[in-house]
Motif scaffolding. Sequence first.
Motif, PDB file in Angstrom:
ATOM      1  N   ASP A  41       0.881  -1.245  -0.041  1.00  0.00           N
ATOM      2  CA  ASP A  41      -0.070  -0.084  -0.009  1.00  0.00           C
ATOM      3  C   ASP A  41       0.991   1.373  -0.109  1.00  0.00           C
ATOM      4  N   ASN A  42       0.723   2.157  -0.794  1.00  0.00           N
ATOM      5  CA  ASN A  42       1.286   3.422  -1.254  1.00  0.00           C
ATOM      6  C   ASN A  42       2.628   3.396  -1.371  1.00  0.00           C
ATOM      7  N   VAL A  69      -6.787  -2.150 -12.166  1.00  0.00           N
ATOM      8  CA  VAL A  69      -6.386  -0.642 -11.854  1.00  0.00           C
ATOM      9  C   VAL A  69      -7.572   0.245 -12.060  1.00  0.00           C
ATOM     10  N   ASP A  70      -7.892   0.864 -11.098  1.00  0.00           N
ATOM     11  CA  ASP A  70      -9.067   1.722 -11.209  1.00  0.00           C
ATOM     12  C   ASP A  70     -10.211   1.043 -11.694  1.00  0.00           C
ATOM     13  N   PRO A 104      -3.023   9.007  -6.694  1.00  0.00           N
ATOM     14  CA  PRO A 104      -2.829   7.614  -6.489  1.00  0.00           C
ATOM     15  C   PRO A 104      -3.819   6.808  -7.450  1.00  0.00           C
ATOM     16  N   TYR A 105      -3.507   5.410  -7.808  1.00  0.00           N
ATOM     17  CA  TYR A 105      -4.048   4.572  -8.392  1.00  0.00           C
ATOM     18  C   TYR A 105      -4.444   3.475  -7.671  1.00  0.00           C
ATOM     19  N   THR A 106      -5.726   2.986  -7.690  1.00  0.00           N
ATOM     20  CA  THR A 106      -6.319   1.675  -7.042  1.00  0.00           C
ATOM     21  C   THR A 106      -6.037   0.460  -7.745  1.00  0.00           C
ATOM     22  N   GLY A 108      -6.889  -3.446  -7.515  1.00  0.00           N
ATOM     23  CA  GLY A 108      -7.882  -4.345  -6.614  1.00  0.00           C
ATOM     24  C   GLY A 108      -7.505  -5.584  -7.150  1.00  0.00           C
ATOM     25  N   ARG A 122      -9.290  -7.451  -1.987  1.00  0.00           N
ATOM     26  CA  ARG A 122      -8.468  -6.398  -1.389  1.00  0.00           C
ATOM     27  C   ARG A 122      -8.179  -5.154  -2.407  1.00  0.00           C
ATOM     28  N   THR A 123      -8.036  -4.271  -1.867  1.00  0.00           N
ATOM     29  CA  THR A 123      -7.407  -3.146  -2.842  1.00  0.00           C
ATOM     30  C   THR A 123      -6.270  -2.523  -2.104  1.00  0.00           C
ATOM     31  N   ILE A 124      -5.540  -1.774  -2.863  1.00  0.00           N
ATOM     32  CA  ILE A 124      -4.522  -0.817  -2.297  1.00  0.00           C
ATOM     33  C   ILE A 124      -4.144   0.380  -3.245  1.00  0.00           C
ATOM     34  N   ARG A 125      -3.543   1.190  -2.734  1.00  0.00           N
ATOM     35  CA  ARG A 125      -3.386   2.610  -3.519  1.00  0.00           C
ATOM     36  C   ARG A 125      -1.802   2.403  -3.900  1.00  0.00           C
TER      37      ARG A 125
END
Length: 129
Positions: A41-42, A69-70, A104-106, A108, A122-125
Amino acid sequence: MKRTRTYLVTALALVLAGCGDLTGLGVGMSNRNLEILWPRDNAVLRDIETIRARVRGYELDDYDIYWYVDDSRDYRMRDAWDERPPYKYDVVDTWYWDWRGRGPYTIGFIAEDRRGREIARRTIRVYVE
């Protein structure tokens, strides 16, 4: 009457907890069982990256993981047997991720069992350079 309602709510909660088909997760599964190995994440991603994830408690042959992504389409990840523990991976070219600048991009991740039932999500940025 109040005690009867409490018993009914408790019984319903116990039944739903054991029904993976109704809750979207297999018995005893949680989104924490979907381990995202990279990126964190990040994280800041540069050009070509290899994303990696796995589902704890499952053999590699027993599930698939898809990433997106997104709002993009889902991409199926491949198996990496030569590492311990084995994981799923895909090679991603982040050079073309420019619709949000640096982010940021997400990202998933969706894990499904061999029947196509979702077992974790789950998702991360992340950010890009």
